[in-house]
Scaffold this motif. Structure first.
Motif, PDB file in Angstrom:
ATOM      1  N   ASP A   1       0.839  -1.211   0.000  1.00  0.00           N
ATOM      2  CA  ASP A   1       0.000   0.000   0.000  1.00  0.00           C
ATOM      3  C   ASP A   1       0.868   1.252   0.000  1.00  0.00           C
ATOM      4  O   ASP A   1       0.352   2.370  -0.021  1.00  0.00           O
ATOM      5  N   ASP A   2       2.172   1.067   0.046  1.00  0.00           N
ATOM      6  CA  ASP A   2       3.108   2.183   0.220  1.00  0.00           C
ATOM      7  C   ASP A   2       3.521   2.724  -1.159  1.00  0.00           C
ATOM      8  O   ASP A   2       4.171   2.030  -1.945  1.00  0.00           O
ATOM      9  N   ASP A   3       3.146   3.969  -1.433  1.00  0.00           N
ATOM     10  CA  ASP A   3       3.393   4.538  -2.772  1.00  0.00           C
ATOM     11  C   ASP A   3       4.889   4.629  -3.089  1.00  0.00           C
ATOM     12  O   ASP A   3       5.306   4.329  -4.209  1.00  0.00           O
ATOM     13  N   ALA A   4       5.686   5.040  -2.096  1.00  0.00           N
ATOM     14  CA  ALA A   4       7.125   5.206  -2.354  1.00  0.00           C
ATOM     15  C   ALA A   4       7.767   3.837  -2.619  1.00  0.00           C
ATOM     16  O   ALA A   4       8.571   3.678  -3.547  1.00  0.00           O
ATOM     17  N   LEU A   5       7.368   2.862  -1.816  1.00  0.00           N
ATOM     18  CA  LEU A   5       7.910   1.504  -2.003  1.00  0.00           C
ATOM     19  C   LEU A   5       7.498   0.964  -3.377  1.00  0.00           C
ATOM     20  O   LEU A   5       8.292   0.331  -4.082  1.00  0.00           O
ATOM     21  N   HIS A   6       6.273   1.253  -3.754  1.00  0.00           N
ATOM     22  CA  HIS A   6       5.782   0.826  -5.070  1.00  0.00           C
ATOM     23  C   HIS A   6       6.678   1.384  -6.181  1.00  0.00           C
ATOM     24  O   HIS A   6       7.080   0.664  -7.098  1.00  0.00           O
ATOM     25  N   GLY A   7       7.031   2.644  -6.079  1.00  0.00           N
ATOM     26  CA  GLY A   7       7.917   3.263  -7.074  1.00  0.00           C
ATOM     27  C   GLY A   7       9.258   2.543  -7.141  1.00  0.00           C
ATOM     28  O   GLY A   7       9.767   2.256  -8.234  1.00  0.00           O
ATOM     29  N   ARG A   8       9.808   2.237  -5.978  1.00  0.00           N
ATOM     30  CA  ARG A   8      11.107   1.535  -5.926  1.00  0.00           C
ATOM     31  C   ARG A   8      10.993   0.145  -6.530  1.00  0.00           C
ATOM     32  O   ARG A   8      11.882  -0.315  -7.241  1.00  0.00           O
ATOM     33  N   LEU A   9       9.884  -0.535  -6.233  1.00  0.00           N
ATOM     34  CA  LEU A   9       9.681  -1.889  -6.775  1.00  0.00           C
ATOM     35  C   LEU A   9       9.661  -1.851  -8.302  1.00  0.00           C
ATOM     36  O   LEU A   9      10.295  -2.667  -8.966  1.00  0.00           O
ATOM     37  N   ARG A  10       8.939  -0.880  -8.856  1.00  0.00           N
ATOM     38  CA  ARG A  10       8.826  -0.783 -10.321  1.00  0.00           C
ATOM     39  C   ARG A  10      10.198  -0.532 -10.942  1.00  0.00           C
ATOM     40  O   ARG A  10      10.554  -1.130 -11.958  1.00  0.00           O
ATOM     41  N   GLU A  11      10.945   0.376 -10.328  1.00  0.00           N
ATOM     42  CA  GLU A  11      12.286   0.670 -10.866  1.00  0.00           C
ATOM     43  C   GLU A  11      13.204  -0.540 -10.784  1.00  0.00           C
ATOM     44  O   GLU A  11      13.874  -0.896 -11.749  1.00  0.00           O
ATOM     45  N   LEU A  12      13.220  -1.137  -9.595  1.00  0.00           N
ATOM     46  CA  LEU A  12      14.157  -2.242  -9.361  1.00  0.00           C
ATOM     47  C   LEU A  12      13.880  -3.449 -10.245  1.00  0.00           C
ATOM     48  O   LEU A  12      14.786  -4.178 -10.612  1.00  0.00           O
ATOM     49  N   LYS A  13      12.611  -3.656 -10.570  1.00  0.00           N
ATOM     50  CA  LYS A  13      12.298  -4.863 -11.354  1.00  0.00           C
ATOM     51  C   LYS A  13      12.615  -4.659 -12.836  1.00  0.00           C
ATOM     52  O   LYS A  13      12.577  -5.606 -13.609  1.00  0.00           O
ATOM     53  N   ASP A  14      12.903  -3.412 -13.219  1.00  0.00           N
ATOM     54  CA  ASP A  14      13.134  -3.151 -14.639  1.00  0.00           C
ATOM     55  C   ASP A  14      14.288  -2.163 -14.841  1.00  0.00           C
ATOM     56  O   ASP A  14      14.092  -1.069 -15.360  1.00  0.00           O
ATOM     57  N   HIS A  15      15.458  -2.575 -14.394  1.00  0.00           N
ATOM     58  CA  HIS A  15      16.687  -1.834 -14.696  1.00  0.00           C
ATOM     59  C   HIS A  15      16.680  -0.370 -14.274  1.00  0.00           C
ATOM     60  O   HIS A  15      17.293   0.476 -14.928  1.00  0.00           O
ATOM     61  N   GLY A  16      15.948  -0.090 -13.202  1.00  0.00           N
ATOM     62  CA  GLY A  16      15.987   1.276 -12.670  1.00  0.00           C
ATOM     63  C   GLY A  16      15.169   2.282 -13.445  1.00  0.00           C
ATOM     64  O   GLY A  16      15.272   3.489 -13.221  1.00  0.00           O
ATOM     65  N   ARG A  17      14.334   1.780 -14.387  1.00  0.00           N
ATOM     66  CA  ARG A  17      13.477   2.703 -15.147  1.00  0.00           C
ATOM     67  C   ARG A  17      12.192   2.959 -14.372  1.00  0.00           C
ATOM     68  O   ARG A  17      11.530   2.005 -13.949  1.00  0.00           O
ATOM     69  N   PRO A  18      11.805   4.234 -14.195  1.00  0.00           N
ATOM     70  CA  PRO A  18      10.574   4.508 -13.443  1.00  0.00           C
ATOM     71  C   PRO A  18       9.310   4.162 -14.236  1.00  0.00           C
ATOM     72  O   PRO A  18       8.252   3.961 -13.659  1.00  0.00           O
ATOM     73  N   VAL A  19       9.417   4.120 -15.569  1.00  0.00           N
ATOM     74  CA  VAL A  19       8.263   3.749 -16.398  1.00  0.00           C
ATOM     75  C   VAL A  19       8.696   2.667 -17.383  1.00  0.00           C
ATOM     76  O   VAL A  19       9.890   2.490 -17.636  1.00  0.00           O
ATOM     77  N   ARG A  20       7.708   1.967 -17.937  1.00  0.00           N
ATOM     78  CA  ARG A  20       8.027   0.912 -18.907  1.00  0.00           C
ATOM     79  C   ARG A  20       8.830   1.530 -20.047  1.00  0.00           C
ATOM     80  O   ARG A  20       8.459   2.565 -20.597  1.00  0.00           O
ATOM     81  N   GLY A  21       9.964   0.923 -20.396  1.00  0.00           N
ATOM     82  CA  GLY A  21      10.898   1.591 -21.301  1.00  0.00           C
ATOM     83  C   GLY A  21      10.807   1.138 -22.737  1.00  0.00           C
ATOM     84  O   GLY A  21       9.978   0.316 -23.114  1.00  0.00           O
ATOM     85  N   THR A  22      11.684   1.716 -23.537  1.00  0.00           N
ATOM     86  CA  THR A  22      11.780   1.346 -24.952  1.00  0.00           C
ATOM     87  C   THR A  22      12.974   0.431 -25.174  1.00  0.00           C
ATOM     88  O   THR A  22      13.092  -0.186 -26.235  1.00  0.00           O
ATOM     89  N   GLY A  23      13.885   0.392 -24.198  1.00  0.00           N
ATOM     90  CA  GLY A  23      15.133  -0.349 -24.387  1.00  0.00           C
ATOM     91  C   GLY A  23      16.196   0.533 -25.023  1.00  0.00           C
ATOM     92  O   GLY A  23      17.335   0.112 -25.208  1.00  0.00           O
TER      93      GLY A  23
END
Ligand SMILES: Cc1ncc(COP(=O)(O)O)c(C=O)c1O
Length: 368
Positions: free
Chosen positions: A197-219
């Protein structure tokens, strides 16, 4: 003797998954994408979590949750001694040390007193595991955690939709992790999810699971905020998961029915007890576990009659990577060699379970 083999567990794929996977294949977009997002939303809705972040497995979900909390070298995370080894391995993967704590004989879950004793100034998280879908004592664990200011990361790999205290397991700690491996109520082949439920943690999770990108990337010309990994769950896998969700209710009902039939048929026997589930409190049985005095003999007796069980994990402290003296873990040393999962598949019929009940009773009668 059962007419057909009675499995301990059996995953099942239906027509819905074929159609959804075919759509993904036809779209040419196999990578993590909109189908994954839909699957995440469905799981968030189902559990009441604000955020659900898909990953490649339950193990990487646990790792990601810990890493997103900043846990790493020099830190300690408390893990119960009787769990699948993934719980401890996920801690190890961060560079932190898994500190094993004994389990309660009655529930097979983390013992709150042992937890308290395991806390040191380096403890950075507590990881209760909800074994078989039975809730760890989160009230007592929460009290200890609060007193020491330590976050709880729930290993809810076996506890999708199981509830305690009016909340879904996996949504009570700061983060909770699910698994969609093939022996869970719904599967994506391999797959996992972090709930928070933690917004900040959610942001970190998204970045960490995808090479530090805050949004889905293009590569290509993406902005990377931090070091990260690749734990993306593909549209293909998410399509299987979405298809599987259509059967979730009926599977949960069947798993509950399996447990109820065992509980009724195996009540008040010498040599066997069921840790059981708090059904009125909302616990959802995944697998029905039993504590059996002559466990291995019962397991062999049933296997000879084509009824298949699964023996519990060895206590983690007896495994090479985590070896420690037995006398530190009397609960796990007592329960581990006695604990057995009875046939628990959602494909079982009442007749199957009654067949197992009759065979168990026959075994106990001859043994006592
Ligand atoms: C208690 C527990 N923790 C962690 C895991 C790891 O999940 P996965 O196999 O999806 O990596 C599992 C299941 O397999 C599990 O049962």
């Amino acid at each position: 003797m059962s007419e057909r083999p009675i499995p301990w567990w059996a995953p099942k794929i239906g027509d819905g998954e074929y159609a959804l996977v075919r759509d993904v294949l036809a779209s040419d977009y196999l990578n993590e994408g909109e189908v994954t997002t839909r699957f995440e939303r469905e799981i968030a809705t189902l559990t009441g979590a604000k955020h659900a972040v898909a990953t490649t497995s339950g193990t990487t979900a646990l790792f990601l949750a810990l890493a997103a909390l900043g846990i790493g070298h020099g830190d300690e995370v408390i893990v119960p001694d009787l769990t699948f080894i993934a719980s401890a391995n996920a801690v190890k993967l961060t560079g932190a040390t898994p500190v094993l704590a004994d389990v309660d004989r009655a529930t097979l879950n983390l013992c709150p007193e042992a937890l308290e004793r395991a806390i040191t100034p380096r403890t950075r998280a507590i990881m209760p595991v909800h074994v078989s879908g039975r809730a760890a004592d989160l009230a007592a664990i929460g009290t200890v955690a609060k007193a020491h200011g330590i976050p709880i990361v729930e290993d809810a790999a076996e506890a999708l939709t199981s509830r305690a205290g009016g909340k879904s397991l996996g949504t009570i700690g700061v983060a909770g992790c699910l698994s969609f491996s093939p022996n869970k109520t719904i599967t994506t082949g391999q797959g996992g999810m972090v709930l928070t439920d933690d917004d900040a943690l959610h942001g970190r999770l998204r970045e960490l699971k995808d090479h530090g990108r805050p949004v889905r990337g293009t590569g290509g010309d993406d902005v990377h905020h931090s070091v990260g990994f690749n734990f993306k769950l593909t549209n293909l896998q998410a399509a299987v998961g979405l298809g599987q969700l259509a059967y979730l209710r009926e599977r949960l009902d069947r798993q509950k029915r399996n447990y109820e039939l065992y509980a009724r048929g195996l009540a008040e026997l010498d040599g066997l007890t069921l840790p059981g589930f708090n059904l009125t409190g909302g616990e959802a049985p995944l697998w029905t576990d039993a504590i059996v005095e002559r466990r291995d003999a019962l397991d062999r007796f049933l296997a000879a009659r084509r009824m298949h069980c699964r023996r519990f994990w060895f206590p983690l402290h007896t495994q090479a990577p985590y070896r420690q003296p037995d006398d530190r873990f009397p609960g796990a040393m007592w329960a581990g060699p006695r604990a057995l999962w009875l046939p628990s598949a959602f494909t079982l019929t009442d007749q199957d379970v009654e067949c197992v009940v009759a065979a168990v009773r026959e075994f106990l009668k001859s043994a006592n």
